[in-house]
Design an enzyme around this catalytic site. Structure first.
Site, mmCIF file in Angstrom:
data_model
loop_
_atom_site.group_PDB
_atom_site.id
_atom_site.type_symbol
_atom_site.label_atom_id
_atom_site.label_comp_id
_atom_site.label_asym_id
_atom_site.label_seq_id
_atom_site.Cartn_x
_atom_site.Cartn_y
_atom_site.Cartn_z
ATOM 1 N N LYS A 130 0.784 -1.196 -0.006
ATOM 2 C CA LYS A 130 0.172 0.021 0.024
ATOM 3 C C LYS A 130 0.968 1.336 0.024
ATOM 4 C CE LYS A 130 0.571 2.108 3.367
ATOM 5 N NZ LYS A 130 2.027 2.749 3.672
ATOM 6 N N TYR A 214 -4.175 4.635 6.489
ATOM 7 C CA TYR A 214 -4.820 3.828 7.725
ATOM 8 C C TYR A 214 -6.101 4.395 8.228
ATOM 9 C CZ TYR A 214 -0.509 1.159 7.320
ATOM 10 O OH TYR A 214 0.483 0.359 6.937
HETATM 11 P P1 NDP Z 1 12.325 1.754 1.857
HETATM 12 O O1 NDP Z 1 12.977 3.139 1.128
HETATM 13 O O2 NDP Z 1 12.916 1.403 2.854
HETATM 14 O O3 NDP Z 1 12.547 0.510 0.830
HETATM 15 C C1 NDP Z 1 12.042 0.775 -0.641
HETATM 16 C C2 NDP Z 1 12.863 -0.187 -1.523
HETATM 17 O O4 NDP Z 1 12.398 -0.339 -2.934
HETATM 18 C C3 NDP Z 1 14.382 0.219 -1.583
HETATM 19 O O5 NDP Z 1 15.248 -0.296 -0.585
HETATM 20 C C4 NDP Z 1 14.777 -0.363 -2.936
HETATM 21 O O6 NDP Z 1 15.142 -1.606 -2.753
HETATM 22 C C5 NDP Z 1 13.408 -0.587 -3.987
HETATM 23 N N1 NDP Z 1 13.324 0.723 -4.862
HETATM 24 C C6 NDP Z 1 13.050 0.453 -5.910
HETATM 25 N N2 NDP Z 1 12.839 1.391 -6.653
HETATM 26 C C7 NDP Z 1 13.168 2.488 -5.912
HETATM 27 C C8 NDP Z 1 13.499 3.741 -6.233
HETATM 28 N N3 NDP Z 1 13.006 4.532 -7.360
HETATM 29 N N4 NDP Z 1 13.676 4.594 -5.046
HETATM 30 C C9 NDP Z 1 13.807 4.044 -3.815
HETATM 31 N N5 NDP Z 1 13.820 2.731 -3.578
HETATM 32 C C10 NDP Z 1 13.397 2.028 -4.689
HETATM 33 O O7 NDP Z 1 10.889 1.926 1.876
HETATM 34 P P2 NDP Z 1 9.691 1.026 2.862
HETATM 35 O O8 NDP Z 1 10.303 -0.273 2.598
HETATM 36 O O9 NDP Z 1 9.363 1.788 4.035
HETATM 37 O O10 NDP Z 1 8.467 1.143 1.934
HETATM 38 C C11 NDP Z 1 8.245 0.236 0.947
HETATM 39 C C12 NDP Z 1 6.832 0.207 0.341
HETATM 40 O O11 NDP Z 1 6.194 -0.411 1.505
HETATM 41 C C13 NDP Z 1 5.738 1.310 0.228
HETATM 42 O O12 NDP Z 1 5.059 1.069 -0.753
HETATM 43 C C14 NDP Z 1 5.321 1.587 1.816
HETATM 44 O O13 NDP Z 1 4.146 2.501 1.718
HETATM 45 C C15 NDP Z 1 5.190 0.284 2.159
HETATM 46 N N6 NDP Z 1 4.985 0.001 3.509
HETATM 47 C C16 NDP Z 1 4.080 -0.487 4.173
HETATM 48 C C17 NDP Z 1 4.047 -0.782 5.560
HETATM 49 C C18 NDP Z 1 2.855 -1.402 5.991
HETATM 50 O O14 NDP Z 1 2.783 -1.474 7.142
HETATM 51 N N7 NDP Z 1 2.156 -2.233 5.125
HETATM 52 C C19 NDP Z 1 5.020 -0.065 6.160
HETATM 53 C C20 NDP Z 1 6.146 0.458 5.693
HETATM 54 C C21 NDP Z 1 6.030 0.827 4.198
HETATM 55 P P3 NDP Z 1 16.553 -2.452 -3.255
HETATM 56 O O15 NDP Z 1 17.631 -1.589 -3.016
HETATM 57 O O16 NDP Z 1 16.500 -3.785 -3.123
HETATM 58 O O17 NDP Z 1 16.349 -2.016 -4.947
#
Ligand code: NDP
Length: 361
Positions: A130, A214
């Site tokens: 989400k 949320y």
């Molecule tokens: P992060 O920034 O920690 O991680 C995102 C990851 O996405 C990066 O580490 C990278 O992984 C990958 N990525 C691919 N393309 C891009 C880009 N253009 N810019 C940045 N990162 C990119 O974010 P979160 O993990 O906090 O959030 C990711 C998703 O999860 C979002 O949609 C967020 O809303 C959702 N989320 C949901 C939660 C919930 O409780 N349901 C809680 C937290 C987040 P790599 O380096 O491996 O390529």
């Protein structure tokens, strides 16, 4: 009335007549459904990947990342074969990996559509975090490509599988609280500088997309209805570089067909974070605080803490999707659910921009 839930019970299994009975996997069923995690960021590595060990029917079998060093680190940690570690450049090869049934997209929201379309066209089921995508047409694109490829599409609404939230829904729908007269829900925190969450091109929007969703989703699942109208205002503090591109505080009301008005807030500049909702009924008041955390929930009716057995909501959610894939059932949080929230968020933005109520179809 039972006040605890097995981990298999789900949001729409409670008080919703339209749901097929929940038939379970048997212990001797076929091997677990194989999942690839795409995007090895904070949520993937801290919440989702550690939860596979609590799944019964779901197995982490592959990783996809833009950073080869992460593939080595997490690949080794989770015992993922070298041949099942992919970059975004090499991921087309997942087509030939029969171990992978599902691709779980855990990247910034604006990247969900393209990754999802790619995964579905490679023959994989898609599970998207989400908010599903920045716009309704993006969501539709994801729904259409999965439909075209006969693949399932789920959205990571973990609260739909979390036992305290399920208990709250039961209280709302069973009459335990009596007729509901008001619902409020508040979610926000103080965001740091320089994150993708404050870049519209990646986040699709500000606090409403990321954390206000949320509040919105809770107002919908607690009321059990869909709003017919929204009224919203947005407030951005001046001279704060975090809010040059996206919104900070959103204050919104949802008018439901029953006449109930749900009130929600969302914020990115709140020194004291909020994660709560309150349902006032003619027979009782339910207060949840925290309401939608990863763990440590407190839910009370008229000041009396509810006895709820905590569950691993991430594992329950993934197992539910795996089950639907194996048995062909409809997942409780499909793409259409994600699209509904995005449609309402877009209406919230329109109302805030125009200063007028916006009617929803
Ligand atoms: P992060 O920034 O920690 O991680 C995102 C990851 O996405 C990066 O580490 C990278 O992984 C990958 N990525 C691919 N393309 C891009 C880009 N253009 N810019 C940045 N990162 C990119 O974010 P979160 O993990 O906090 O959030 C990711 C998703 O999860 C979002 O949609 C967020 O809303 C959702 N989320 C949901 C939660 C919930 O409780 N349901 C809680 C937290 C987040 P790599 O380096 O491996 O390529």
């Amino acid at each position: 009335m039972a006040n605890t839930f097995s981990r298999r019970e789900t949001l729409f299994g409670i008080g919703a007549a339209a749901v097929a009975p929940y038939a379970f996997f048997r212990r001797d069923d076929a091997k677990p459904v194989g999942w690839a995690v795409l995007g090895l960021g904070s949520y993937a590595t801290n919440q989702i990947m550690p939860s596979f060990k609590d799944c019964e029917h779901t197995k982490l079998v592959a990783l996809i990342s833009g950073h080869p060093d992460k593939l080595v680190r997490y690949g080794d940690q989770y015992g993922i074969a070298a041949a099942s570690r992919y970059t975004y450049d090499t991921m087309d090869a997942i087509r030939d990996n029969p171990e992978i049934d599902v691709v779980y997209v855990i990247t910034p929201p604006a990247t969900h559509p393209d990754f999802s379309v790619r995964a579905a066209n490679l023959g994989k089921h898609v599970f998207s975090e989400k908010p599903m995508a920045p716009t309704v047409s993006d969501c539709q694109r994801m729904i259409d490509v999965c439909r075209k490829n006969h693949r399932s599409l789920g959205v990571g609404y973990r609260c739909h599988f979390e036992n305290h939230n399920l208990r709250a829904i039961q209280a709302c729908r069973s009459g335990e609280l009596g007729k509901i007269t008001s619902i409020t829900s508040d979610h926000g925190f103080n965001i740091g500088h320089g994150q993708w969450r404050t870049e519209k091109a990646l986040a699709g929007g500000g606090s409403m997309m990321d954390i206000g969703i949320y509040s919105l989703n809770a107002l919908r699942y607690l009321s059990g209805g869909e709003p017919k109208e929204v009224v919203a205002t947005i407030t951005n503090p001046p001279d704060d570089d975090r809010f040059k591109d996206v919104e900070d505080t959103v204050d919104f009301s949802l008018v439901f067909p029953s006449g109930l008005v749900g009130h929600g807030t969302s914020g990115y500049s709140w020194q004291q974070g909020k994660n709560q909702y309150k349902v006032v009924g003619e027979k009782g008041t339910l207060v949840a605080n925290p309401a939608t955390y990863y763990e440590g929930h407190h839910f009370a009716i008229d000041g009396k803490e509810l006895a709820v057995t905590a569950n691993n909501q991430f594992a329950t959610m993934m197992d539910a999707f795996s089950k639907c894939i194996r048995e062909g059932g409809k997942f409780q949080a499909p793409g259409e659910e994600g699209r509904t929230d995005i449609r309402i968020i877009q209406a919230i933005y329109s109302s805030a921009a125009s200063g007028k109520p916006v009617r929803l179809a």
